[in-house]
Design a protein around this motif. Structure first.
Motif, mmCIF file in Angstrom:
data_model
loop_
_atom_site.group_PDB
_atom_site.id
_atom_site.type_symbol
_atom_site.label_atom_id
_atom_site.label_comp_id
_atom_site.label_asym_id
_atom_site.label_seq_id
_atom_site.Cartn_x
_atom_site.Cartn_y
_atom_site.Cartn_z
ATOM 1 N N ASP A 1 29.460 -11.476 25.722
ATOM 2 C CA ASP A 1 28.768 -10.065 25.232
ATOM 3 C C ASP A 1 27.251 -10.157 25.419
ATOM 4 N N VAL A 2 26.873 -9.706 26.463
ATOM 5 C CA VAL A 2 25.291 -9.984 27.249
ATOM 6 C C VAL A 2 24.494 -9.300 26.332
ATOM 7 N N THR A 3 25.089 -8.395 25.203
ATOM 8 C CA THR A 3 23.922 -7.722 24.140
ATOM 9 C C THR A 3 23.518 -8.596 23.103
ATOM 10 N N LYS A 4 24.338 -9.724 23.005
ATOM 11 C CA LYS A 4 23.912 -10.686 21.897
ATOM 12 C C LYS A 4 22.924 -11.788 22.444
ATOM 13 N N GLN B 1 10.242 -11.067 24.661
ATOM 14 C CA GLN B 1 10.489 -10.202 23.327
ATOM 15 C C GLN B 1 8.981 -9.332 23.126
ATOM 16 N N PRO C 1 19.022 -11.893 23.409
ATOM 17 C CA PRO C 1 17.900 -10.805 23.329
ATOM 18 C C PRO C 1 16.978 -11.085 24.624
ATOM 19 N N LEU D 1 18.239 -8.578 27.401
ATOM 20 C CA LEU D 1 18.505 -7.122 27.333
ATOM 21 C C LEU D 1 17.524 -6.325 28.251
ATOM 22 N N GLN E 1 19.105 -6.087 31.789
ATOM 23 C CA GLN E 1 20.113 -5.184 31.753
ATOM 24 C C GLN E 1 19.492 -3.966 31.962
ATOM 25 N N GLU E 2 18.514 -3.590 31.108
ATOM 26 C CA GLU E 2 17.922 -2.051 31.018
ATOM 27 C C GLU E 2 17.435 -1.715 32.405
ATOM 28 N N LYS F 1 20.477 -1.543 35.003
ATOM 29 C CA LYS F 1 21.172 -0.312 34.969
ATOM 30 C C LYS F 1 20.442 0.887 35.495
ATOM 31 N N SER G 1 25.255 -10.721 32.867
ATOM 32 C CA SER G 1 26.400 -10.161 32.733
ATOM 33 C C SER G 1 27.696 -10.682 33.709
#
Length: 331
Positions: A273-276, A242, A278, A281, A284-285, A288, A266
């Motif tokens: 829910d992978v967005t939960k 982070q 930190p 994240l 994933q960015e 994608k 994922s």
């Protein structure tokens, strides 16, 4: 000239204030080593950093000889302490790094230097991984080590430790730890001293770009990230920090044109829910955006191995980078 004598010249040049690896390499490429070892080139040298020190009275022919003696003394201490000194002109120097635009001209190694030129994969990630991240770091490192890859990481707690351990879980597994301090310094973090000893005992290596007497500092710990990817054929990002430290290391890999892969949370059936998460994240960015290959199942690791092998063949077929000197006049 013997390798240690050439290493002495490199170290001596870098002891001149303002002379870094790039400038030192330009000087070494254009002045014969035998002449550099003497002192006559100093007064007429027009390299800005050298000229500045000469005009300020901080460098003259006699002081240049003294600097060389200081370098020789440091090299002797290094060797006595059980480390090997490898300069960039030697075959033992990692050829992946030799093809970077910038690289350290001297490396200090404890352990088996042969592993520095084997197929290798770098591991980076947060010091505070999730349970899944730590487990997958170890499992992925086991897989790569089983398939003949040397695992390269930074000996930090968390992700790095799991990756080193994963390689050592394999009977013939090898791993390399890049340190942010000179090799005679206490291991940082201290709790990984037994791990460092095991890495050497198992045929791996500890590597530093810092000369004898350099203690760990925050900026040095950040600088080592560049060589973790630079020495490797590809980079695995397990989970991102982070505070951005992992992302800084990742940017080095992109600049060095290394294949990058990331743990894809994922694909884990236990995660709704992978967005939960930190720590997931950033992964994933990049996944994608198609800037990193997703890793989960064993076959994805094998695909990444093929990408690294292909990139390695292309890289090693290229000539090593040579210093540019359009605006540099030595005399």
């Amino acid at each position: 000239m013997e390798p240690l004598d050439y290493s002495r010249l490199i170290m001596a040049l870098e002891m001149i204030k303002g002379v870094g690896p790039k400038t030192a390499r330009q000087i070494l490429a254009r002045i014969p080593a035998a002449r550099l070892a003497q002192a006559g080139w100093i007064p007429g040298c027009r390299v800005a950093a050298v000229r500045k020190q000469y005009l300020a009275g901080n460098l003259d022919p006699h002081k240049w000889l003294d600097i060389q003696q200081d370098a020789a003394d440091l090299l002797a201490k290094t060797v006595k302490d059980g480390a090997q000194v490898i300069n960039y002109q030697e075959e033992a120097y990692p050829q992946n790094m030799r093809r970077l635009v910038n690289f350290p001209l001297l490396l200090y190694v404890k352990g088996d230097a042969v592993v520095l030129n084997t197929p290798s994969v770098g591991f980076i990630g947060t010091r505070r991984p999730t349970d899944l991240g730590e487990k997958m770091s170890r499992r992925m490192a086991q897989k790569f080590a089983t398939d003949g890859y040397t695992v390269v990481s930074g000996l930090s707690i968390g992700t790095n430790t799991a990756a080193h351990r994963g390689a050592l879980d394999v009977p013939d597994g090898k791993t390399v730890a890049i340190l942010g301090e000179s090799l005679e310094q206490p291991i940082y973090p201290p709790e990984n001293e037994p791990l460092a000893d095991e890495i050497i005992a198992r045929g791996g290596a500890l590597v530093s770009s810092f000369r004898y007497g350099t203690a760990a500092r925050r900026q040095f710990l950040a600088a080592r990230d560049e060589w973790e990817s630079g020495m490797s054929d590809g980079l695995v990002v397990v989970e991102t920090d982070q505070n951005g430290k992992t992302e800084m290391a990742l940017q080095h890999a992109f600049k060095q044109h290394r294949p990058v892969a990331m743990l894809d949370h994922s694909q884990c059936p236990q995660i709704d829910d992978v967005t939960k998460i930190p720590e997931a994240l950033g992964n994933q960015e990049f996944i994608k955006a198609d800037r990193a290959m997703p890793l989960w199942q064993e076959d994805s690791l094998e695909v990444f191995e093929r990408r690294m092998a292909s990139a390695r063949r292309r890289r090693l077929a290229e000539r090593p980078a040579t210093p540019q000197s359009r605006q540099m006049h030595l005399f």
